[in-house]
Design an enzyme around this catalytic site. Sequence first.
Site, mmCIF file in Angstrom:
data_model
loop_
_atom_site.group_PDB
_atom_site.id
_atom_site.type_symbol
_atom_site.label_atom_id
_atom_site.label_comp_id
_atom_site.label_asym_id
_atom_site.label_seq_id
_atom_site.Cartn_x
_atom_site.Cartn_y
_atom_site.Cartn_z
ATOM 1 C CG ASP A 7 -0.370 -0.237 2.510
ATOM 2 O OD1 ASP A 7 0.812 -0.625 2.559
ATOM 3 O OD2 ASP A 7 -1.060 -0.054 3.529
ATOM 4 C CD GLU A 56 7.905 -8.600 -0.492
ATOM 5 O OE1 GLU A 56 6.890 -7.883 -0.421
ATOM 6 O OE2 GLU A 56 7.936 -9.783 -0.096
ATOM 7 C CG HIS A 99 -0.381 -1.113 7.948
ATOM 8 N ND1 HIS A 99 -1.026 0.101 7.840
ATOM 9 C CD2 HIS A 99 -0.046 -1.458 6.688
ATOM 10 C CE1 HIS A 99 -1.083 0.457 6.575
ATOM 11 N NE2 HIS A 99 -0.496 -0.469 5.851
ATOM 12 C CG HIS A 100 3.507 -2.789 6.528
ATOM 13 N ND1 HIS A 100 2.926 -3.981 6.854
ATOM 14 C CD2 HIS A 100 3.092 -2.490 5.262
ATOM 15 C CE1 HIS A 100 2.181 -4.396 5.824
ATOM 16 N NE2 HIS A 100 2.263 -3.508 4.861
ATOM 17 N N GLY A 119 26.685 -16.982 -1.753
ATOM 18 C CA GLY A 119 26.278 -18.383 -1.654
ATOM 19 C C GLY A 119 24.924 -18.618 -1.025
ATOM 20 C CG ASP A 160 17.197 -32.657 -5.412
ATOM 21 O OD1 ASP A 160 18.355 -32.227 -5.203
ATOM 22 O OD2 ASP A 160 16.786 -33.741 -4.943
ATOM 23 C CG ASN A 186 22.124 -34.154 -5.881
ATOM 24 O OD1 ASN A 186 21.203 -33.545 -5.351
ATOM 25 N ND2 ASN A 186 23.285 -33.591 -6.159
ATOM 26 N N GLY A 207 18.426 -34.408 -2.338
ATOM 27 C CA GLY A 207 18.719 -33.608 -1.152
ATOM 28 C C GLY A 207 19.934 -32.711 -1.308
ATOM 29 C CD GLU A 237 24.448 -27.152 3.204
ATOM 30 O OE1 GLU A 237 25.542 -27.209 3.804
ATOM 31 O OE2 GLU A 237 23.881 -26.086 2.921
#
Length: 563
Positions: free
Chosen positions: A28, A51, A114-115, A413, A444, A472, A474, A478
């Site tokens: 708004d 955003e 608001h916000h 990253g 994925d 692959n 997952g 990591e």
Amino acid sequence: MSDITLGRYLFERLHQLQVDTIFGLPGDFNLSLLDKVYEIPKMRWAGNANELNAAYAADGYSRIKGLACLVTTFGVGELSALNGVGGAYAEHVGLLHVVGVPSIASQAKQLLLHHTLGNGDFTVFHRMSNNISQTTAFLSDITTAPMEIDRCIREAYIYQRPVYIGLPANLVDLKISGNLLNQPIDLSLRPNEPEAQEEVIELIKKLLSTSHNPIILVDACASRHNCKSEVEQLVNKTGFPVFTTPMGKSTIDESHPRFGGVYVGTLSQPDVKEFVENSDLILSVGALLSDFNTGSFSYSYKTKNIVEFHSDYTKIKQATFPGVQMKETLQELLRVISVPKNYIPPPIPVIAQLDTTKFSPSSPLTQEYLWSKVSTWFEEGDIIVTETGTSAFGIIQSKFPNNTIGISQVLWGSIGFTVGATVGAAMAAQEIDPNKRVILFVGDGSLQLTVQEISTLCKWECNNTWLYVLNNDGYTIERLIHGMNATYNDIQPWNNLAILPLFNAKAYEAIRTSTVGELDQLFNNSSFKIPNKIRMIEVMLPTMDAPPNLIAQAKFSSEANES
């Protein structure tokens, strides 16, 4: 031109710089501003899914066009975008972040709007953005607002960093003179200080006169700060071998006879590592020496004769010359440089090629095969976007054709960045040449963070886009760092081939490949190369299969986390 609104002035200025897609979401406090987008011929409002994705898209657009604009609303909208803005700041990407804020009267009364945080402080979010902005402006005076807008646009473009503009809702429709648009924004770099630049040039010439095996090492900021032409001229004029870092990939034509490969410290191909580290003079252009860009800081130069060209300073050995900018310095160096009399251009390392004959058509696909084979499918002028993880590391072993633009986020990253960045790059490519291909490689797991933005590709019929989803099972990167069998590195499997119809793509193709033969058949299909539909290609790969350089980097990262 007659009087125009301040809101229109902002978008006319961007249009003058060929920024014709505006990213963001309505709220708004920015709705009146967004009305002005439609007053500019050929300008469009992207209308992103959220955003954060809009910030990623603006980043991708800017890497093609040199500047982008992101519009959010006050508080909730701008904070959602800040991760993407932070990435643009870290990686030298020019971005104008325009925030629609409450009216000046509402701010003065400290209304509990608001916000807000409920404390009457309307500048708190501006202060947050100040830390990841080249400059900021919180507009409050219509008489100075046009000059502030021009200043911010200039700084975003010149320094290739985000800037922040807080635009109160009540200023958007106030009138200013349209004649202000007749004076273009000055985007020229300020001249280097002549004496400092002269000293730099003389020192470089002295180092060159005694060098026997100099090299040129090119990194990301050479591209970000528009020095690709100077680098190419330097290579052509000297015949020195040229190497890139992972972030610098696509900065130099990889078909150039003096291109020697990608240098990543100890993660480099052995003969590349030996060649670079045994040089007696290194001309480093636009370095961003992060851990993933240097093989966890494993550069092992045998020489201290290093010249670093940066966007805002030059460093020679231990001496730093503030303000001696690389573009002008390189141009002057090109004017006076002479190759050492006894210099004989050495043979460059031979980039190893995969022997594809050892794979049968029924062989399961592997990272090794994918990244080697895809080089044969790339075309000149492609925009290639690679996600943090197996893609960003695997692409290093692929060969780019000339005039390729590579997009990756090796320093910041942020997982999922590339889906949004692909949207921005595809929309920029549409504006330049509808046949310019944009190719995404994303895991994925990464896809699931920002998948909604594929809806924007479908809305704008970005039929110049190929989406390779590396399945692959997952978060492989990591798993390699920590938690190989931990459930927090698992993801809920999706029916990825249903994504394009889910988002109502008009012209699309959804394909799954799991064998060498299926991938070869795809790449040999001439119709598959044509940019006439959005394509989703799910590439099935073993869970722990990864490029060797990623496996080594993950080990470094794991050890660093535990030290």
